[in-house]
Design an enzyme around this catalytic site. Sequence first.
Site, short mmCIF file in Angstrom:
data_model
loop_
_atom_site.label_atom_id
_atom_site.label_comp_id
_atom_site.label_asym_id
_atom_site.label_seq_id
_atom_site.Cartn_x
_atom_site.Cartn_y
_atom_site.Cartn_z
N GLY A 109 17.34 53.65 -18.78
CA GLY A 109 17.53 53.97 -17.37
C GLY A 109 18.66 54.96 -17.19
N GLY A 110 19.85 54.44 -16.94
CA GLY A 110 21.02 55.27 -16.58
C GLY A 110 21.23 56.49 -17.46
N GLY B 47 20.99 47.96 -16.72
CA GLY B 47 21.87 48.57 -15.73
C GLY B 47 23.25 47.94 -15.67
CG HIS C 135 11.66 47.90 -14.43
ND1 HIS C 135 12.79 47.38 -13.85
CD2 HIS C 135 12.09 48.71 -15.43
CE1 HIS C 135 13.86 47.87 -14.47
NE2 HIS C 135 13.45 48.67 -15.43
CG ASN D 227 12.90 53.37 -15.13
OD1 ASN D 227 12.46 54.03 -14.18
ND2 ASN D 227 13.18 52.08 -15.03
CD1 TRP D 228 14.82 59.58 -15.63
CD2 TRP D 228 13.74 61.22 -14.56
NE1 TRP D 228 14.71 60.65 -16.49
CE2 TRP D 228 14.06 61.68 -15.85
CE3 TRP D 228 13.05 62.09 -13.69
CZ2 TRP D 228 13.71 62.95 -16.32
CZ3 TRP D 228 12.70 63.36 -14.14
CH2 TRP D 228 13.04 63.79 -15.44
CE LYS D 229 17.00 51.76 -14.01
NZ LYS D 229 17.48 50.40 -14.14
CB SER E 170 23.25 48.74 -21.33
OG SER E 170 23.31 48.16 -20.04
CD GLU F 235 13.59 47.57 -19.63
OE1 GLU F 235 14.20 48.58 -19.98
OE2 GLU F 235 13.23 47.36 -18.45
CD GLU G 49 15.80 48.15 -11.94
OE1 GLU G 49 15.08 49.12 -11.63
OE2 GLU G 49 16.77 48.25 -12.72
C1 PEP Z 1 15.64 50.35 -17.27
O1 PEP Z 1 15.69 50.82 -16.15
O2 PEP Z 1 14.56 49.99 -17.73
C2 PEP Z 1 16.88 50.23 -18.04
C3 PEP Z 1 16.82 49.73 -19.24
O3 PEP Z 1 18.04 50.66 -17.43
P1 PEP Z 1 19.47 50.90 -18.12
O4 PEP Z 1 19.22 51.72 -19.35
O5 PEP Z 1 20.28 51.60 -17.12
O6 PEP Z 1 20.01 49.56 -18.50
#
Ligand code: PEP
Length: 252
Positions: A234-235, A172, A94, A8-10, A213, A166, A96
């Site tokens: 994500g990251g 994040g 999601h 997920n590049w957000k 994470s 999640e 966010e």
């Molecule tokens: C996400 O954006 O769904 C996510 C899990 O981010 P991260 O891996 O950065 O925690």
Amino acid sequence: MQKLIFGNWKMNLSADDAVALAKTAGTMPIDASRIKAAVFPSFTALASVRAALQGAPVSLGAQDCFWEKAGAYTGEISPSQLRELGCSHVLVGHSERRQNLNETDDMVNRKIRAALDANLTPVMCIGETDDARRRGLWSNVIAEQTAKGLAGIAVAGTQNVIVAYEPIWAVGTGRACAPQDAREAHALIMNSLIEIFGPAVAQKNFRIIYGGSVDARNIGEYLAMDGIDGALVGGASQRGASFAELVAAAQK
Ligand code: PEP
């Protein structure tokens, strides 16, 4: 069964940077019998990322969709428009979006129906807050999100739905959920799915992935857990080097 590794590049990366990252992703050594990779760039980069991934074993997904097919919905994007751009998957609900845009379980439910109608595989994101976990309410929260998000949905034979567990406190933050705790949550989600759809449909059409994470160091621990079918990342998916390390670690 292949493990799913979804990036997920957000709301990150310029279109050019997304193309560069997609090119790296497209050349990562991927054993397609072991993992299935997909990336979820911003809407603005979908067309160019699709072109960059031509012929690569990496699928394309979007980060959201609207529930109507077409009409006076300024700023929204329909599932069929995403299909047109080569998407096979779409993230729905999601955390966010739930937090920043007040997306509700009812909205998530409508988006999942619309995605399935357009032959997109929805990735329904659910997870509890830090407060709910500390108060021991996490299982109620995720069972409720599962039931409400999927209420009234008929999943036909060839259709798939992916649930991404999640926990919000892990997204994040660098505070990943203990693999055993994630495994417990996944088992609970699968039980909810069995209650709703029955064991045959729940076990055949649904996959449950963990997000929060995840990186190259911990991915192996999650994938080794019973009932964890992959990861939403994500990251660590947003830079070529860390994404490639993660994908390599997922195949060890
Ligand atoms: C996400 O954006 O769904 C996510 C899990 O981010 P991260 O891996 O950065 O925690």
